[in-house]
Scaffold this active site. Structure first.
Site, PDB file in Angstrom:
ATOM      1  N   GLY A 178      29.598   1.345  12.625  1.00 12.00           N
ATOM      2  CA  GLY A 178      29.806   2.693  13.177  1.00 12.00           C
ATOM      3  C   GLY A 178      28.487   3.208  13.707  1.00 12.00           C
ATOM      4  N   VAL A 230      26.783   9.235  15.670  1.00 20.41           N
ATOM      5  CA  VAL A 230      25.551   9.915  15.245  1.00 20.41           C
ATOM      6  C   VAL A 230      25.168   9.632  13.788  1.00 20.41           C
ATOM      7  CG1 VAL A 230      26.814  12.068  14.796  1.00 20.41           C
ATOM      8  CG2 VAL A 230      24.389  12.154  15.198  1.00 20.41           C
ATOM      9  N   ALA A 255      36.733   9.173   9.540  1.00 18.28           N
ATOM     10  CA  ALA A 255      37.432   9.021   8.256  1.00 18.28           C
ATOM     11  C   ALA A 255      38.934   8.864   8.473  1.00 18.28           C
ATOM     12  CB  ALA A 255      37.144  10.239   7.379  1.00 18.28           C
ATOM     13  N   SER A 302      25.661  13.913   2.483  1.00 18.67           N
ATOM     14  CA  SER A 302      25.545  15.255   3.057  1.00 18.67           C
ATOM     15  C   SER A 302      24.178  15.464   3.684  1.00 18.67           C
ATOM     16  CB  SER A 302      25.765  16.321   1.988  1.00 18.67           C
ATOM     17  OG  SER A 302      25.550  17.602   2.561  1.00 18.67           O
ATOM     18  N   GLY A 303      24.171  16.278   4.714  1.00 16.34           N
ATOM     19  CA  GLY A 303      22.909  16.606   5.364  1.00 16.34           C
ATOM     20  C   GLY A 303      23.026  16.560   6.876  1.00 16.34           C
ATOM     21  N   GLY A 304      24.233  16.236   7.343  1.00 14.39           N
ATOM     22  CA  GLY A 304      24.457  16.183   8.790  1.00 14.39           C
ATOM     23  C   GLY A 304      23.607  15.106   9.432  1.00 14.39           C
ATOM     24  N   LYS A 350      31.535  15.112  -3.248  1.00 15.00           N
ATOM     25  CA  LYS A 350      31.157  15.525  -1.885  1.00 15.00           C
ATOM     26  C   LYS A 350      32.152  16.560  -1.345  1.00 15.00           C
ATOM     27  CE  LYS A 350      29.198  15.448   2.255  1.00 15.00           C
ATOM     28  NZ  LYS A 350      30.110  15.749   3.308  1.00 15.00           N
ATOM     29  N   HIS A 404      31.282  19.777  -2.916  1.00  9.26           N
ATOM     30  CA  HIS A 404      30.040  20.235  -2.260  1.00  9.26           C
ATOM     31  C   HIS A 404      30.399  20.990  -0.972  1.00  9.26           C
ATOM     32  CE1 HIS A 404      27.194  19.656   1.039  1.00  9.26           C
ATOM     33  NE2 HIS A 404      26.219  19.697   0.152  1.00  9.26           N
ATOM     34  N   ASN A 405      31.277  20.396  -0.174  1.00 12.11           N
ATOM     35  CA  ASN A 405      31.659  21.033   1.092  1.00 12.11           C
ATOM     36  C   ASN A 405      32.426  22.329   0.857  1.00 12.11           C
ATOM     37  OD1 ASN A 405      30.571  18.669   2.081  1.00 12.11           O
ATOM     38  ND2 ASN A 405      32.126  18.430   3.666  1.00 12.11           N
ATOM     39  N   GLU A 425      29.998  24.871   0.201  1.00 16.88           N
ATOM     40  CA  GLU A 425      29.352  25.168   1.504  1.00 16.88           C
ATOM     41  C   GLU A 425      30.192  26.187   2.295  1.00 16.88           C
ATOM     42  OE1 GLU A 425      28.279  21.505   3.650  1.00 16.88           O
ATOM     43  OE2 GLU A 425      29.236  22.384   5.397  1.00 16.88           O
ATOM     44  N   LYS A 443      37.174  21.127   9.385  1.00 22.98           N
ATOM     45  CA  LYS A 443      37.593  19.728   9.498  1.00 22.98           C
ATOM     46  C   LYS A 443      38.431  19.283   8.312  1.00 22.98           C
ATOM     47  CE  LYS A 443      34.458  17.538  12.693  1.00 22.98           C
ATOM     48  NZ  LYS A 443      33.341  16.594  12.846  1.00 22.98           N
ATOM     49  N   ARG A 448      58.316  37.217 -16.623  1.00 24.09           N
ATOM     50  CA  ARG A 448      58.847  35.842 -16.547  1.00 24.09           C
ATOM     51  C   ARG A 448      59.915  35.632 -17.622  1.00 24.09           C
ATOM     52  NH1 ARG A 448      55.612  31.736 -17.692  1.00 24.09           N
ATOM     53  NH2 ARG A 448      56.630  30.303 -16.249  1.00 24.09           N
ATOM     54  N   HIS A 465      61.380  32.518 -19.792  1.00 24.78           N
ATOM     55  CA  HIS A 465      60.251  31.578 -19.855  1.00 24.78           C
ATOM     56  C   HIS A 465      59.465  31.709 -21.165  1.00 24.78           C
ATOM     57  CE1 HIS A 465      60.956  30.022 -15.921  1.00 24.78           C
ATOM     58  NE2 HIS A 465      60.866  31.211 -15.349  1.00 24.78           N
TER      59      HIS A 465
END
Ligand code: NBP
Length: 486
Positions: free
Chosen positions: A19, A22, A86, A138-140, A192, A195-196, A199, A269, A454, A460
Site C-alpha cells: 500500500g 500516503v 480498510a 495514529s498520527g496521520g 485505536k 482513541h479515535n 479524538e 469516516k 418498567r 419487569h
C-alpha cells in the site's frame, strides 16, 4: 514458494509495506530512515514508481511490481505491513498474500480496521500458521513519516520479532517508545478505535469552546490567542495547538478567517461511530463521544437544519460578558473538565472490552503510548498514566489529583453551560460531560422511577433498598407486592 534464501541476508528486506498511498509510503520512509531495508508493493505499480522516484534516495528500498517478487524479497520470518483501504482492500491483500507465505510469517494490518474483522482475520490466518497483527496507527501522515503512536495486538509471540522495529519507528516521549504490545487478537484495533472516539469528543469540546467565545463577541484572532495561551498550561495538547493555527489562517481568496469560509458540516469516516456502537454493545456510557458523533451528524443534517432555522424560535446566541477574563477562565475549565470526562469514558470502554474479550489490557501502558505521536497526545496523559499505574481505578474520575481538579473546574464549567444554554448556543459535549460527572457522584438517581414504570407496564420487577430479592406490584389488582425470585 520455495526457500527465499539465507535468513537475515543483507540481500533481503527486513520489512515490507503493501500500500503506497500516503500512510503506507510514509511508514516505509520512516522504516528506511531508521536504517531498515524496506520492500515496497502497491496494487498499481505506477504509485510505487512514484514513491521510488520521489524518495528512493532516502534509504534502502526494494520495490516489486509483482506480489510474488515482493514476498521473495523479504527475510524470514517475513514482516509485512498492510496499509491499504480498510475493509475489502485489506481482505483482498491478505487473500493474495496467504498462499505465498510460510509458517511463522507475520502480517500486520496497520489500517483503521473494525476490531471484529481483526479477530476474524487472526483466527483465519492462525489456521495457516501465520501471525496476524492488528495494529492501530495514529498520527496521520506526519506521524507515519516521523513517528506515530502504534497499538499492536495479536498473538504475543510476534512481539519479539516485530515489536522492536515498530518501537524504533514510533514516536518517543521522554525517550520511551509510543508503541507497546496491547493484547491478543482485536485488542490493538479496539484501542485505536477508542482513541479515535476520544479524538471526536476532544474536537467537539474545542469547537464548543470556540463557539461560546465567539458568541461572547471575541474575534477569531482573540480566540486563537486564548487557545495558544491554554496550550502552555494543563491543556497543552496537539489539538489545542493546531486549533490556534487553524483559527489564525486567513482565506487566501477573501482575506477573512478561513474558519468563517469553511462549510459548517463535519464529516466522519466511522471510528467514532464504532466506538459508540461498541460501547452500546458493552453497556458502557460514553455520552461525550456519542454527542460528538451526533453533533457531526446534526451539522450534516441539512433538512433538519433548514426546517429548524425556518420554524424554531429562541435566544439570538449573544452572550453578554461582564468579565472577559472570567469567561476565558471558565471556558478553559469547561474544556479541561470535559476532556477528562471523555478520557474517563474511553478508558472505561477499553477496560470493559478487555474484560469481555479476555485481553488483559494494561490501561496505564495504553495511555503512555498516547503521550506522543498520536492525535490526542496531551500533557495530561502523563498524569493519567501515572494515576492508573499507581492504583486500580474503577474510573479515572476517582483518581485523587483528577477529582480535586474537577472540583476546582466545576464552577466555571457549570457557568459556561448556563451562559451558553441561556443564549441558545448548543454545547452538547460540555453538557453531556457534566451530566456524566453529576450522575457518577449522585447518591440517588431517578432510575428508581424508571424501574417503577418498567414494573408497571411490563412486570419487569424492581429491587428494594431495604431487602434482597426482586419484587413486583400487582398494578391492575390489589397493589400488593410479591417477591418474584423466591
Ligand atoms: P487509502 O485508505 O486511501 O487507500 C489507498 C490504498 O489502498 C492504495 O494503496 C490502493 O492501491 C490500496 N487498495 C485499495 Br483502495 N483497494 C485495494 C485492493 N482491493 N487491493 C490492494 N490494494 C488496494 O490509503 P491511506 O490514506 O494511506 O490509508 C491507509 C490505511 O491507513 C487506511 O486503513 C486508513 O484508514 C488508515 N489510516 C489513515 C490515516 C490518514 O491520516 N490517512 C491515519 C490513520 C490510519 P491502488 O494505488 O492500487 O489504488
Amino acid at each position: 514458494m520455495g526457500d527465499a534464501g539465507p535468513m537475515n541476508s543483507a540481500d533481503l528486506a527486513q520489512v515490507g509495506v503493501v500500500g503506497m498511498a500516503v500512510m503506507g509510503s510514509n511508514l516505509a520512509r520512516n522504516f528506511a530512515s531508521k536504517g531498515f531495508r524496506v520492500a515496497l508493493y502497491n496494487r498499481t505499480w505506477a504509485r510505487t514508481q512514484e514513491v521510488i522516484d520521489q524518495h528512493g534516495s532516502e534509504g534502502d528500498f526494494r520495490a516489486s511490481e509483482k506480489l510474488e517478487d515482493f514476498v521473495a524479497s523479504l527475510e524470514r520470518p517475513r514482516r509485512i505491513i498492510i496499509m491499504v483501504k480498510a475493509g475489502a482492500g485489506t481482505d483482498a491483500v491478505i487473500q493474495q498474500l496467504t498462499p505465498l507465505l510460510e509458517e511463522g510469517d507475520i502480517i500486520v494490518d496497520g489500517g483503521n480496521a473494525d476490531f471484529h474483522d481483526t479477530r476474524r482475520r487472526e483466527h483465519e490466518l492462525a489456521e495457516h500458521k501465520l501471525h496476524f497483527v492488528g495494529a492501530g496507527i495514529s498520527g496521520g501522515e506526519e506521524g507515519a513519516l516521523n513517528g506515530p503512536s502504534i497499538m499492536p495486538g495479536g498473538p504475543k509471540d510476534f512481539y519479539p520479532v516485530l515489536g522492536p522495529m515498530l518501537e524504533k519507528i514510533s514516536a518517543h516521549y521522554e525517550g520511551e517508545p509510543c508503541c507497546t504490545y496491547i493484547g491478543p487478537d482485536g485488542a490493538g484495533h479496539f484501542v485505536k478505535m477508542v482513541h479515535n472516539g476520544i479524538e471526536y469528543a476532544d474536537m467537539q469540546f474545542i469547537a464548543e469552546a470556540y463557539d461560546v467565545l465567539k458568541a461572547a463577541g471575541l474575534s477569531t484572532a482573540e480566540i486563537s490567542d486564548a487557545f495558544r495561551q491554554w496550550n502552555t498550561g494543563d491543556l497543552d495538547s496537539f489539538l489545542i495547538e493546531i486549533t490556534s493555527i487553524v483559527l489564525d489562517q486567513t482565506d487566501p481568496r477573501t482575506g477573512q478567517p478561513l474558519v468563517d469560509i469553511i462549510v459548517d458540516q463535519a464529516e466522519q469516516k466511522g471510528t467514532g461511530r464504532w466506538t459508540v456502537q461498541n460501547a452500546l454493545e458493552l453497556g458502557v456510557p460514553v455520552n461525550t463521544i456519542a454527542e460528538a458523533v451526533f453533533a457531526r451528524s446534526t451539522s450534516g443534517h441539512e433538512a433538519l437544519r433548514k426546517a429548524g432555522q425556518a420554524a424554531l424560535q429562541g435566544p439570538d446566541r449573544s452572550i453578554a460578558v461582564e468579565d472577559r477574563q472570567q469567561l476565558l477562565s471558565d471556558v478553559r475549565d469547561a474544556l479541561w473538565a470535559a476532556k477528562v470526562v471523555a478520557y474517563a469514558q474511553g478508558l472505561d470502554e477499553i477496560r470493559t472490552g478487555s474484560d469481555e474479550f479476555d485481553w488483559n489490557i494494561d490501561i496505564s501502558a495504553v495511555v503512555k503510548i498516547w503521550r506522543a505521536g498520536c492525535i490526542i497526545r496531551a500533557k495530561l496523559l502523563d498524569r493519567i498514566s501515572n494515576e492508573y499505574a499507581a492504583q486500580n481505578l474503577a474510573t479515572l474520575l476517582e483518581a485523587p489529583s483528577v477529582a480535586a481538579d474537577l472540583d476546582s473546574a466545576q464552577t466555571g464549567w457549570r457557568r459556561v453551560i448556563g451562559l451558553a444554554t441561556a443564549a441558545g448556543v448548543p454545547v452538547p459535549g460540555f453538557s453531556a460531560a457534566l451530566a456524566y460527572y453529576d450522575s457518577a457522584r449522585d447518591p440517588r438517581l431517578p432510575a428508581a422511577l424508571v424501574q417503577g414504570l418498567r414494573d408497571y407496564f411490563g412486570a419487569h420487577t424492581y429491587r428494594r433498598v431495604d431487602d434482597a430479592g426482586s419484587y413486583h406490584i400487582e398494578w391492575s389488582g390489589d397493589r400488593s407486592e410479591t417477591r418474584t425470585d423466591a
